[in-house]
Design a protein around this motif. Structure first.
Motif, PDB file in Angstrom:
ATOM      1  N   HIS A   1     -19.544 -57.704  28.942  1.00 45.44           N
ATOM      2  CA  HIS A   1     -20.691 -57.847  29.961  1.00 45.44           C
ATOM      3  C   HIS A   1     -20.627 -56.814  30.971  1.00 45.44           C
ATOM      4  CE1 HIS A   1     -22.573 -61.237  32.596  1.00 45.44           C
ATOM      5  NE2 HIS A   1     -23.285 -60.044  32.634  1.00 45.44           N
ATOM      6  N   LEU A   2     -19.487 -56.745  31.713  1.00 48.18           N
ATOM      7  CA  LEU A   2     -19.263 -55.583  32.678  1.00 48.18           C
ATOM      8  C   LEU A   2     -19.764 -54.157  32.079  1.00 48.18           C
ATOM      9  CD1 LEU A   2     -16.191 -56.171  34.758  1.00 48.18           C
ATOM     10  CD2 LEU A   2     -18.425 -56.090  35.409  1.00 48.18           C
ATOM     11  N   THR A   3     -19.209 -53.905  31.032  1.00 50.65           N
ATOM     12  CA  THR A   3     -19.666 -52.514  30.397  1.00 50.65           C
ATOM     13  C   THR A   3     -20.914 -52.437  30.335  1.00 50.65           C
ATOM     14  OG1 THR A   3     -17.365 -52.865  29.390  1.00 50.65           O
ATOM     15  CG2 THR A   3     -18.664 -50.874  28.901  1.00 50.65           C
ATOM     16  N   ILE A   4     -21.625 -53.382  29.829  1.00 52.09           N
ATOM     17  CA  ILE A   4     -23.077 -53.143  29.700  1.00 52.09           C
ATOM     18  C   ILE A   4     -23.802 -53.033  30.808  1.00 52.09           C
ATOM     19  CG2 ILE A   4     -25.197 -54.115  28.464  1.00 52.09           C
ATOM     20  CD1 ILE A   4     -23.372 -52.908  26.209  1.00 52.09           C
ATOM     21  N   LEU A   5     -23.476 -54.079  31.545  1.00 51.81           N
ATOM     22  CA  LEU A   5     -24.148 -53.949  33.044  1.00 51.81           C
ATOM     23  C   LEU A   5     -23.952 -52.638  33.752  1.00 51.81           C
ATOM     24  CD1 LEU A   5     -25.553 -55.690  34.917  1.00 51.81           C
ATOM     25  CD2 LEU A   5     -23.508 -56.666  36.021  1.00 51.81           C
ATOM     26  N   ASP A   6     -22.860 -51.869  33.738  1.00 49.83           N
ATOM     27  CA  ASP A   6     -22.589 -50.742  34.140  1.00 49.83           C
ATOM     28  C   ASP A   6     -23.423 -49.969  33.540  1.00 49.83           C
ATOM     29  OD1 ASP A   6     -21.228 -48.753  35.485  1.00 49.83           O
ATOM     30  OD2 ASP A   6     -19.866 -48.331  33.870  1.00 49.83           O
ATOM     31  N   LEU A   7     -23.473 -49.630  32.175  1.00 50.38           N
ATOM     32  CA  LEU A   7     -24.219 -48.772  31.592  1.00 50.38           C
ATOM     33  C   LEU A   7     -25.704 -48.670  31.968  1.00 50.38           C
ATOM     34  CD1 LEU A   7     -24.659 -46.691  29.068  1.00 50.38           C
ATOM     35  CD2 LEU A   7     -25.189 -48.709  27.709  1.00 50.38           C
ATOM     36  N   CYS A   8     -26.254 -50.205  31.983  1.00 47.39           N
ATOM     37  CA  CYS A   8     -27.674 -50.165  32.423  1.00 47.39           C
ATOM     38  C   CYS A   8     -28.008 -49.843  33.831  1.00 47.39           C
ATOM     39  CB  CYS A   8     -27.976 -51.868  32.015  1.00 47.39           C
ATOM     40  SG  CYS A   8     -28.043 -52.115  30.234  1.00 47.39           S
ATOM     41  N   LEU A   9     -27.132 -50.172  34.562  1.00 42.82           N
ATOM     42  CA  LEU A   9     -27.436 -49.827  35.982  1.00 42.82           C
ATOM     43  C   LEU A   9     -27.471 -48.400  36.282  1.00 42.82           C
ATOM     44  CD1 LEU A   9     -25.312 -52.699  38.073  1.00 42.82           C
ATOM     45  CD2 LEU A   9     -27.860 -52.269  37.790  1.00 42.82           C
ATOM     46  N   GLN A  10     -26.351 -47.645  35.577  1.00 45.10           N
ATOM     47  CA  GLN A  10     -26.594 -46.196  35.624  1.00 45.10           C
ATOM     48  C   GLN A  10     -27.334 -45.648  35.051  1.00 45.10           C
ATOM     49  OE1 GLN A  10     -23.064 -43.852  35.321  1.00 45.10           O
ATOM     50  NE2 GLN A  10     -21.451 -45.681  35.469  1.00 45.10           N
TER      51      GLN A  10
END
Lengths: 356, 407
Positions: B390-399
């Motif tokens: 969850h965190l990793t994907i959220l990070d990716l999308c936000l970046q």
């Protein structure tokens, strides 16, 4: 008295209340006699395990429910003895190899071969093969997964595997390509509400006042959690009104406090206070990842939009560090410090972040 | 060779079912067998694509000499199948038991095993081909060259120590033993071993060959395919034929739910036919009798392969675009939360997102793309290390959203 979660767990494929297409598919697979290796994945509380036991029942009949718990001893190559518990019926075997940490390969090699090399004893059994259910397959080490590869092909007449995982990312490609992937999505808010109402009715609990829908919204689409919360509310209050609070788990409450403290004051002294609370959480066996994740999402509504992306970035960064490192408190604390610096920098209107 | 008569009986069977190497002892299992096993190539000629390797190996069939071999390549390209097919053609069903030792990662392969089991097998005397008139026939059919083969499957998961223990063993017994190492990553094989072997690279299957094979299997199993299903299968499996066949079989099982039920009745008939007929023919008779009209659709294949539907991905990408309505964070976090709750796998998500954003989207500038690719690389590494999805994907999308916003 059993918990509501266990008491009302559906026992057969027909009793499952959501994902009807998936149930149909599982039923078809069980009936065809041509059962593949399965890899079942989905978020926790979505009903993976329930679906498996129902499928097993459809495969073998009620005999599957007669289970016994065994303890077995395995010997590693370095002559260390491993205790390993397994749950089994006449037709299937359920193991959690990640229990034994790095030695899971030994268990996989020895146990699966032993099962695979013996045929079904019971002649009246519906199926010729036995099923081995492997829990937490995404926590298996690479070695153990490699050990599965050929075993899955070689012994396929006698043995079918059902792997349970939260995500397929950690499962090596050769295994994925040998399994039928089954995705179990989390139930929607409405579906959870429906289940809660049904359970409440069966138990004679007076729900009302929209409690079900509030619980359903709060549970993060996790049915198990929803049921537990629902039961907790009922256990604590006789009369339920619209305003009856849904108590969050106490660790969540503590994390909420930490988040508030981090926003209020940014100083080394505050870090020390937060550190004490973090230790408190860790000693109560709350996984570090959960702490970091919850903390991040608790911080989100409190900060400015322009900061959010950065905070998530560092949160993901330190989460990765937690996974790779050995001492989790370092990384949790580093995240706290990092957040304080980001926030302070934003507050003073300048970019204090030099190192990136 | 304990039971002479038994061999003779087998010979007859072998002659009758010329190419089929299945023993008739377990015909009812074939139905339940994964198609991957069922359609494993039975001779070198059946091996799909890999022309170069097959040509070289076929020559060794005639010259009866074989170097040590190292097969490497991505999963599902036919490495293990090739070795097994070669062994079968060299020794035939009788001799293969005593002349070939197959060890894979499911066997214990520490240094002690290399020292004992492998070494013992390597120095063992050669077993003789069957003698007598039947034996002569046997030898005519199979070359039975004077060496044994040790197949070390998945050799890249062997420890360094175990690999170095092999070095001298390989040379000392090279008169009577050949080694064949099979692995995905040739870099994980230590240099001294690699230099002792002739290397064969198995390339990813090209679409034409793999597609032909899939259609062949579908025809043999009497499965109807809609237009474009083969292409979808190939796209989802990324050159891995085993994956494609597994998907095909799974899809066939799902659409053929009704068909499956009538199997019970057919089985008896099949057992009768199997004695004097080849298995596959019997299978065809089966298939034709209950031929279902349901065809496999593209959707069912995508569902099995775990491909995220295009609208979902597009929704996520729209959420990442900078716009005045609402905050980027709000939209992206909602979309990601839904994706995670639906249970989509993060690795599939990154692959598909990469496809959509970096490869297909022409409107994004090169500079931005290179920044985005950096994020993807970091994310992939984290996912492999087992970070929280969850965190990793959220990070990716936000970046990505951040980079897109910098226009």
């Amino acid at each position: 008295m059993a918990l509501l979660v266990d008491k009302h767990r559906p026992r057969s494929l027909d009793a499952l209340s959501y994902h009807p297409e998936l149930s149909d598919r599982l039923r078809a697979l069980a009936a065809s006699g041509d059962f593949p290796h399965l890899l079942i994945y989905g978020p926790s509380g979505a009903g993976k395990k329930t679906r498996i036991s129902a499928t097993l029942k459809a495969l073998f009949g009620p005999g599957v429910e007669k289970i016994k718990i065994d303890s077995r001893v395995f010997q590693t190559t370095s002559n260390r003895k491993l205790e390993f518990t397994l749950v089994s019926s006449n037709y299937h075997l359920e193991i959690t190899p990640s229990d034994v940490g790095n030695y899971d390969r030994v268990v996989i090699q020895d146990l699966l071969k032993e099962v695979a090399q013996t045929q079904q004893v019971d002649l009246s059994a519906k199926q010729r093969f036995k099923v081995v259910v492997i829990n937490e397959a995404d926590h298996l080490t690479r070695d153990a997964q490699a050990a599965l590869r050929r075993t899955m092909e070689k012994y396929s007449p006698n043995l079918r595997l059902i792997l349970l995982a939260n995500s397929t990312s950690n499962i090596i490609a050769p295994i994925r390509s040998r399994c039928l992937l089954v995705r179990v999505a989390a139930p929607t808010v409405e579906e959870i509400e429906g289940v809660l109402k049904l359970v409440g009715e069966k138990e004679g609990l007076k729900g009302g006042a929209g409690l079900e829908s509030r619980v359903a919204r709060d549970c993060g689409r996790n049915l198990r959690r929803a049921l537990l919360m629902y039961e907790a509310v009922h256990a604590q209050n006789d009369q339920i009104s619209e305003k009856t609070p849904i108590p969050p788990p106490d660790w969540e409450a503590l994390i909420e406090v930490i988040a508030k403290e981090m926003i209020e004051e940014r100083s080394p002294a505050r870090i020390l206070q937060v550190r004490a609370k973090l230790y408190d959480l860790l000693t109560h066996c709350i996984p570090a990842t959960t702490i970091l994740k919850t903390l991040t999402f608790k911080l989100m509504p409190k900060i400015d939009d322009s900061l959010k992306a950065d905070v998530v970035k560092w949160s993901a960064f330190y989460e990765h560090r937690i996974r790779n490192g050995s001492k989790v408190i370092f990384h949790l604390e580093a995240f706290v410090a990092k957040f304080m610096r980001l926030y302070e920098g934003h507050f003073m209107g300048m970019d204090l972040d030099f190192d990136d | 060779m304990a039971n002479f008569f038994d061999i003779r009986a087998r010979q007859k069977e072998a002659a009758a079912a010329a190419t089929s190497s299945k023993t008739p002892a377990q015909p009812e299992n074939n139905r339940l067998q994964p198609w991957v096993e069922k359609y494993r190539p039975k001779s070198l000629d059946d091996v799909t694509a890999q022309d170069h390797t097959v040509t070289v190996l076929r020559r060794t069939l005639q010259s009866a000499n074989l170097p040590h071999m190292l097969f490497y390549g991505p999963p599902g390209t036919g490495k293990t199948s090739t070795v097994l097919a070669l062994a079968k053609q060299l020794y035939g069903p009788e001799l293969i038991k005593t002349r070939v030792l197959e060890l894979n990662a499911s066997d214990e392969r520490g240094i002690s095993i290399v020292r004992e089991k492998v070494k013992d097998f390597a120095r063992m005397q050669l077993s003789n081909p069957p003698s007598g008139p039947a034996g002569e026939e046997y030898r005519k059919k199979y070359p039975c060259p004077p060496y044994k083969i040790i197949v070390l499957d998945e050799a890249d998961s062997m420890t360094q120590d175990a690999q170095s223990a092999l070095r001298r063993t390989m040379e000392t017994y090279s008169k009577i033993t050949r080694f064949c190492l099979v692995c995905n990553y040739v870099t994980r094989i230590i240099d001294p071993l690699a230099s002792r072997c002739s290397k064969f690279r198995f390339k990813s299957l090209d679409e034409g060959n793999a597609g032909k094979r899939l259609e062949e299997i579908a025809k043999l199993e009497d499965v109807k395919l809609e237009d474009g299903v083969v292409n979808t299968l190939l796209r989802c499996s990324e050159g891995d034929l085993r994956k494609a066949i597994t998907f095909l079989q799974s899809a066939a099982r799902l659409v053929g739910a009704v068909q499956g039920k009538s199997d019970g009745g057919d089985k008896k008939r099949k057992r009768k036919t199997v004695e004097d007929d080849e298995d596959e023919d019997a299978m065809d008779v089966d298939g034709a009798s209950n031929g279902s009209d349901v065809a496999i659709t593209i959707q069912s294949v995508e569902e099995i392969a775990g491909v995220i539907p295009t609208p979902t991905i597009e929704g996520l990408i729209t959420a990442m675009q900078p716009s005045s309505k609402g905050t980027v964070y709000g939209r992206v976090s909602k979309a990601v939360e839904d994706l995670v709750a639906e249970g989509w796998s993060a690795s599939t998500l990154t692959t598909q997102l990469y496809d959509q954003i970096v490869i297909r989207d022409e409107s994004i500038g090169d500079w931005q793309k290179s920044r985005i690719v950096l994020c993807f690389s970091e994310t992939d590494k984290r996912l492999v290390d087992g970070s929280d999805e969850h965190l990793t994907i959220l990070d990716l999308c936000l970046q990505i959203a951040g980079v897109l916003g910098q226009k």
